[in-house]
Design an enzyme around this catalytic site. Structure first.
Site, PDB file in Angstrom:
ATOM      1  N   GLY A 100      23.021  -1.054   6.658  1.00  0.00           N
ATOM      2  CA  GLY A 100      23.423   0.510   6.909  1.00  0.00           C
ATOM      3  C   GLY A 100      22.033   1.155   6.021  1.00  0.00           C
TER       4      GLY A 100
ATOM      5  N   HIS B 204       5.900 -18.904  14.172  1.00  0.00           N
ATOM      6  CA  HIS B 204       5.081 -18.854  16.504  1.00  0.00           C
ATOM      7  C   HIS B 204       3.294 -18.944  16.505  1.00  0.00           C
ATOM      8  CE1 HIS B 204       6.002 -14.538  15.153  1.00  0.00           C
ATOM      9  NE2 HIS B 204       4.915 -14.144  15.976  1.00  0.00           N
TER      10      HIS B 204
ATOM     11  N   HIS C 162      -5.263 -12.731  -6.661  1.00  0.00           N
ATOM     12  CA  HIS C 162      -4.849 -13.699  -7.513  1.00  0.00           C
ATOM     13  C   HIS C 162      -5.075 -13.987  -8.977  1.00  0.00           C
ATOM     14  CE1 HIS C 162      -3.268 -16.123  -3.804  1.00  0.00           C
ATOM     15  NE2 HIS C 162      -3.776 -16.027  -3.170  1.00  0.00           N
TER      16      HIS C 162
ATOM     17  N   HIS D 258      -1.858   0.814   4.605  1.00  0.00           N
ATOM     18  CA  HIS D 258      -2.680   0.026   6.139  1.00  0.00           C
ATOM     19  C   HIS D 258      -3.850   1.311   5.325  1.00  0.00           C
ATOM     20  CE1 HIS D 258       0.372  -2.477   7.812  1.00  0.00           C
ATOM     21  NE2 HIS D 258       1.191  -1.503   7.331  1.00  0.00           N
TER      22      HIS D 258
ATOM     23  N   THR E 106       9.808  -5.301  -5.589  1.00  0.00           N
ATOM     24  CA  THR E 106      10.000  -6.132  -6.868  1.00  0.00           C
ATOM     25  C   THR E 106      11.350  -6.017  -6.593  1.00  0.00           C
ATOM     26  OG1 THR E 106       9.982  -4.293  -8.400  1.00  0.00           O
ATOM     27  CG2 THR E 106       7.983  -5.957  -8.608  1.00  0.00           C
ATOM     28  N   ARG E 107      13.078  -6.126  -7.630  1.00  0.00           N
ATOM     29  CA  ARG E 107      14.095  -5.482  -7.185  1.00  0.00           C
ATOM     30  C   ARG E 107      15.064  -6.257  -8.021  1.00  0.00           C
ATOM     31  NH1 ARG E 107      12.210  -8.941  -2.664  1.00  0.00           N
ATOM     32  NH2 ARG E 107      13.102 -10.976  -2.473  1.00  0.00           N
TER      33      ARG E 107
ATOM     34  N   HIS F  36       0.904  -5.539   0.274  1.00  0.00           N
ATOM     35  CA  HIS F  36       2.535  -5.295   0.602  1.00  0.00           C
ATOM     36  C   HIS F  36       2.558  -5.821  -1.061  1.00  0.00           C
ATOM     37  CE1 HIS F  36       6.425  -7.484   0.162  1.00  0.00           C
ATOM     38  NE2 HIS F  36       6.403  -6.653   0.901  1.00  0.00           N
TER      39      HIS F  36
END
Length: 293
Positions: free
Chosen positions: A276, A193, A163, A119, A132-133, A129
């Site tokens: 957790g 929403h 892009h 930010h 990767t995982r 944002h």
């Protein structure tokens, strides 16, 4: 049932850490280039810990957060490697996403990744944002990730640049892959929403297992490596743009959209809290200030 994948797990976790180090160094350099302000911002690192329901060690990670910098109002670059057994709610979520058999019989998992949110001080500089995982269970493994741009004041040329770099990362992995992952991001980063997108998009993928671990890891590395070329030029272009209180008001209201999305819809937020992990690390993505009507 998959093999243990210990070598692959080690490679993936090491890559995420190296990417974190490269990004932090680049962000420090941005702070140093911007001479306005009292002190160049620096990332502070805090270890995080995940504890299983029975009190045993279940991994953890590192929060790398900068607050109140010259350019970055708040940026977090977190890495984590967590493991253990999925609880009932997380088992149900995984089974619904992947249709993985046997999760209730053997709910072990291992997950490692990097998660970044920035930010900015200047409303003309875009928020961003990236993550990767890699995820492993005894029944399957997969990769996920992507990057998306979240400007409060949009510039078409900035969107085009971001892009283009995402496309450059995808093109070696399939001629139509960029378009596929772009459309996935457009769908995923949509706020029902509000009936609008969170930002100007990027790429997103999840549950990626083509059967070729090396190829899927290569895509994940390329997506991560594309982040700095996609983002840093935009920051350098916009960080000295004059702004006024009306611009800041636009920025704070747009941040409200970002907070709503991450708290209501984001998979990573839900998974982190349900398994957790350190809540401060999970909620690192939230902006320091936001505004609603």
């Amino acid at each position: 049932m998959t093999q243990d994948f210990q070598t692959e797990k080690t490679q993936a976790a090491a890559w995420f850490r190296q990417l974190r180090d490269d990004i932090v160094a680049a962000f420090h350099a941005i702070e140093d280039r911007h001479e306005s302000g009292e002190r160049a911002g620096r990332v502070e690192v805090r270890k995080t810990k995940r504890t299983a329901d029975d009190g045993s060690d279940a991994g953890g990670g590192e929060m790398s957060v900068m607050r109140g910098g010259r350019v970055f109002e708040k940026v977090g670059v977190n890495i984590s490697t967590v493991y253990g057994a999925l609880g009932e709610r997380a088992q149900a979520a995984m089974a619904a996403r992947k249709g993985i058999p046997g999760m209730t019989d053997d709910p072990r998992f291992w997950a490692s990744g990097i998660s970044l949110v920035a930010h900015m001080q200047n409303p003309h500089a875009p928020a961003v944002h990236m993550n990767t995982r890699m995820f492993w269970t005894p029944h399957a493994w997969w990769f996920g990730g992507g990057a998306d741009l979240n400007p409060c004041i949009e510039y078409d040329q900035d969107t085009a640049h971001f892009h283009a770099e995402m496309k450059r990362a995808c093109d070696p992995h399939g001629g139509n892959l960029y378009q596929e992952l772009k459309e996935w991001a457009d769908e995923y980063f949509y706020i029902p929403h509000r009936k609008r997108a969170r930002g100007v998009g990027g790429i997103f993928y999840d549950d990626r297992n083509t059967g070729d671990w090396d190829a899927d890891f290569a895509l994940t590395r390329d997506v991560g490596a594309a982040f700095l070329p996609a983002f840093v030029p935009l920051v350098d272009k916009r960080r000295e743009t004059p702004w006024d209180e009306a611009d800041k008001d636009v920025q704070l209201r747009h941040r409200g959209l970002y907070a709503e999305y991450n708290l209501v819809y984001d998979r990573g937020t839900k998974f982190g809290l349900e398994t957790g992990h350190d809540p401060d690390a999970v909620l690192m993505s939230l902006p320091p200030l936001a505004k609603w009507v």
